[in-house]
Design an enzyme around this catalytic site. Structure first.
Site, PDB file in Angstrom:
ATOM      1  CB  SER A  34     -53.100  -1.211 -14.825  1.00  0.00           C
ATOM      2  OG  SER A  34     -53.193  -0.640 -13.672  1.00  0.00           O
ATOM      3  CG  ASP A  80     -53.145   4.575  -9.016  1.00  0.00           C
ATOM      4  OD1 ASP A  80     -53.473   4.571  -7.827  1.00  0.00           O
ATOM      5  OD2 ASP A  80     -53.034   3.867  -9.747  1.00  0.00           O
ATOM      6  CE  LYS A 118     -55.304   3.282  -4.126  1.00  0.00           C
ATOM      7  NZ  LYS A 118     -55.505   1.990  -4.791  1.00  0.00           N
ATOM      8  NE  ARG A 161     -49.452   5.521  -8.069  1.00  0.00           N
ATOM      9  CZ  ARG A 161     -48.996   4.979  -9.752  1.00  0.00           C
ATOM     10  NH1 ARG A 161     -48.555   5.676 -10.546  1.00  0.00           N
ATOM     11  NH2 ARG A 161     -49.452   3.629 -10.089  1.00  0.00           N
TER      12      ARG A 161
HETATM   13  C1  S3P Z   1     -54.554  -0.943  -9.929  1.00  0.00           C
HETATM   14  C2  S3P Z   1     -55.851  -0.638  -9.175  1.00  0.00           C
HETATM   15  C3  S3P Z   1     -55.733   0.651  -8.250  1.00  0.00           C
HETATM   16  C4  S3P Z   1     -54.668   1.359  -8.474  1.00  0.00           C
HETATM   17  C5  S3P Z   1     -53.417   0.656  -8.546  1.00  0.00           C
HETATM   18  C6  S3P Z   1     -53.565  -0.263  -9.853  1.00  0.00           C
HETATM   19  C7  S3P Z   1     -54.837  -2.148 -10.947  1.00  0.00           C
HETATM   20  O1  S3P Z   1     -55.900   0.066  -7.094  1.00  0.00           O
HETATM   21  O2  S3P Z   1     -54.610   2.122  -7.191  1.00  0.00           O
HETATM   22  O3  S3P Z   1     -52.211   1.256  -8.860  1.00  0.00           O
HETATM   23  O4  S3P Z   1     -54.081  -2.396 -11.823  1.00  0.00           O
HETATM   24  O5  S3P Z   1     -56.045  -2.887 -10.785  1.00  0.00           O
HETATM   25  P1  S3P Z   1     -57.518  -0.418  -6.326  1.00  0.00           P
HETATM   26  O6  S3P Z   1     -58.268  -1.213  -7.482  1.00  0.00           O
HETATM   27  O7  S3P Z   1     -57.326  -1.197  -5.020  1.00  0.00           O
HETATM   28  O8  S3P Z   1     -57.773   1.017  -6.070  1.00  0.00           O
END
Ligand code: S3P
Length: 423
Positions: free
Chosen positions: A14, A306, A333, A379
């Site tokens: 992220s 996650d 996802k 994952r």
């Molecule tokens: C993420 C937010 C999550 C997560 C993804 C990364 C991010 O998704 O599942 O792997 O970096 O903002 P959502 O915000 O749609 O739940």
């Protein structure tokens, strides 16, 4: 099996995406150390190069250099975001404020994922969209001057939140947001504060005010807690040893899985606390544990979204029935993760069921044996690979290559820490 040693988790996915996107907006030269070099990070780098940024090759343990002219230029070709939902949705937020047309697409998994959750509020702000395939990709955006927005999000999602905040940055307009249940990861808010933007929480609303400025920066990306979670899982399931995962991001909006593990009887110690660019970092120390079941509440889900594949696999080895409440988001996802977690647990001899939007997993004692279908979801592959380290396990996974989406070299790392004693 014994799981021991000291390892580093790959750079946070992220934060790497966000650092690349912001560096591509700040006129000048930025440096990103510890960046993730996985396929998803490459997708962000690839599309940002098409938009005019110069980015050095992504090499493990290197420092990325990003040179930007400040604004994006119109891309000549379609922007291929690969498997990365974060790249797509956050980029849409930035493109919303750029006065040109850009078409985004991705791999078969990404093309199926919902985009209206960001295009509807971005359209309210003034961006225009042409859908080619209903609620998904490919999609064409034409940005321009934006209007402020006050928006109650239908789901708690850091991707929606970040897309709108980045639109606020690039379009220099106010953005007020509200998440329905639980708090999703707040890396964007923390980074924007570091650039002098006003991002405050008031009466359940996140309020962004323009006034900061994205300048070139140097950042060190912490280890990814979501990747560390698989190594923690292997250690908890082991028969002996102690594993230290050094330099992991422990932002409270990412560490919900540690609180759940504690309830399950597997406390994970943190040592050597530090801070890096507004993000808390620590070493995680994991050991084997006798697990018991728990209930994971709806409000906890955004903070461990996650980690549910790994937690569900651990729940399949815990005494009693674990329930994950309100996990419908898992259906959209990288795969229908909800269906795949339950189906694969059953396929290896476990007991798991989806009831409405809840996931129920009952612990069993016999060794897992059977075939796992990943649908290319990194994952799912990694969580079941960890299950396969149990003594007597025979777990065949149809695709381990997909782990490279977020964790380059995962199979080798798992082999290195998990020394088999007996089978
Ligand atoms: C993420 C937010 C999550 C997560 C993804 C990364 C991010 O998704 O599942 O792997 O970096 O903002 P959502 O915000 O749609 O739940």
């Amino acid at each position: 099996m014994k799981v021991a040693g000291t390892v580093r988790a790959p750079g946070d996915k992220s934060i790497t995406h966000r650092a690349l996107l912001l560096a591509a907006l700040g006129r000048g030269v930025s440096h990103v150390g510890g960046a993730l070099t996985s396929l998803d990070a490459r997708s962000s780098a690839r599309v940002l190069r098409q938009l005019g940024a110069t980015i050095s090759p992504l090499r493990e343990s290197g420092v990325l250099t990003i040179t930007s002219r400040g604004r994006f230029r119109a891309p000549e070709r379609t922007l291929d975001c690969g498997n990365s939902g974060t790249t797509t949705r956050l980029l849409l937020g930035l493109l919303a404020a750029h006065r040109f047309r850009a078409t985004l697409t991705g791999d078969a998994s990404l093309r199926r994922r919902p985009m209206r959750r960001v295009t509807l509020p971005l359209a309210e702000m003034g961006a225009r969209f042409e859908e080619r395939a209903g609620d998904g990709l490919p999609l064409t955006i034409r940005g321009g001057p934006l209007r402020p927005i006050r928006y109650a999000m239908p789901v708690s999602s850091a991707q929606i939140k970040s897309a709108l905040l980045l639109a606020g940055v690039a379009g220099e307009v106010e953005v007020d947001l509200r998440e329905p249940s639980g708090r999703s990861r707040d890396h964007t808010e923390r980074l924007l504060r570091a650039f002098g933007y006003d991002v405050v929480e008031r009466d359940g609303w996140i309020e962004f005010r323009p006034g900061g400025r994205i300048e070139p920066f140097d950042i060190q990306v912490p280890g990814d807690p979501s990747s560390a979670a698989f190594l923690v899982g292997a250690s908890v399931l082991a028969e002996g040893g102690e594993l230290r995962i050094a330099g992991v991001g422990v932002n409270p909006t990412r560490t919900g899985f540690l609180r759940v593990l504690e309830r399950m009887g597997a406390p994970i110690a943190t040592e050597a606390p530090d801070t890096s660019f507004g993000e808390p970092v620590a070493d995680l120390i994991a050991r084997p544990a006798a697990l018991r079941s728990t209930e994971v509440t709806a409000g906890e889900i955004p903070g461990l979204i996650d980690e549910i594949p790994m937690l569900a696999v651990l729940a399949s080895r815990a005494r009693g029935e674990t329930v994950f409440r309100d996990v419908g988001e898992l259906r959209v996802k990288e795969s229908d993760r909800l269906g795949l977690i339950a189906g694969n647990l059953r396929a290896v001899g476990g007991r798991a069921e989806v009831r409405g939007d809840d996931l129920h997993v009952e612990g069993v004692e016999h060794p897992p044996r059977g075939k796992v279908r990943t649908a290319g979801d990194h994952r799912i592959a990694m969580a079941f690979a960890v299950l396969g380290t149990l003594a007597g396990a025979r777990v065949a996974i149809d695709d381990m290559v997909c782990a490279a989406v977020s964790f380059p070299g995962f199979p080798a790392t798992l082999r290195r820490i998990a020394a088999r004693r007996s089978r």
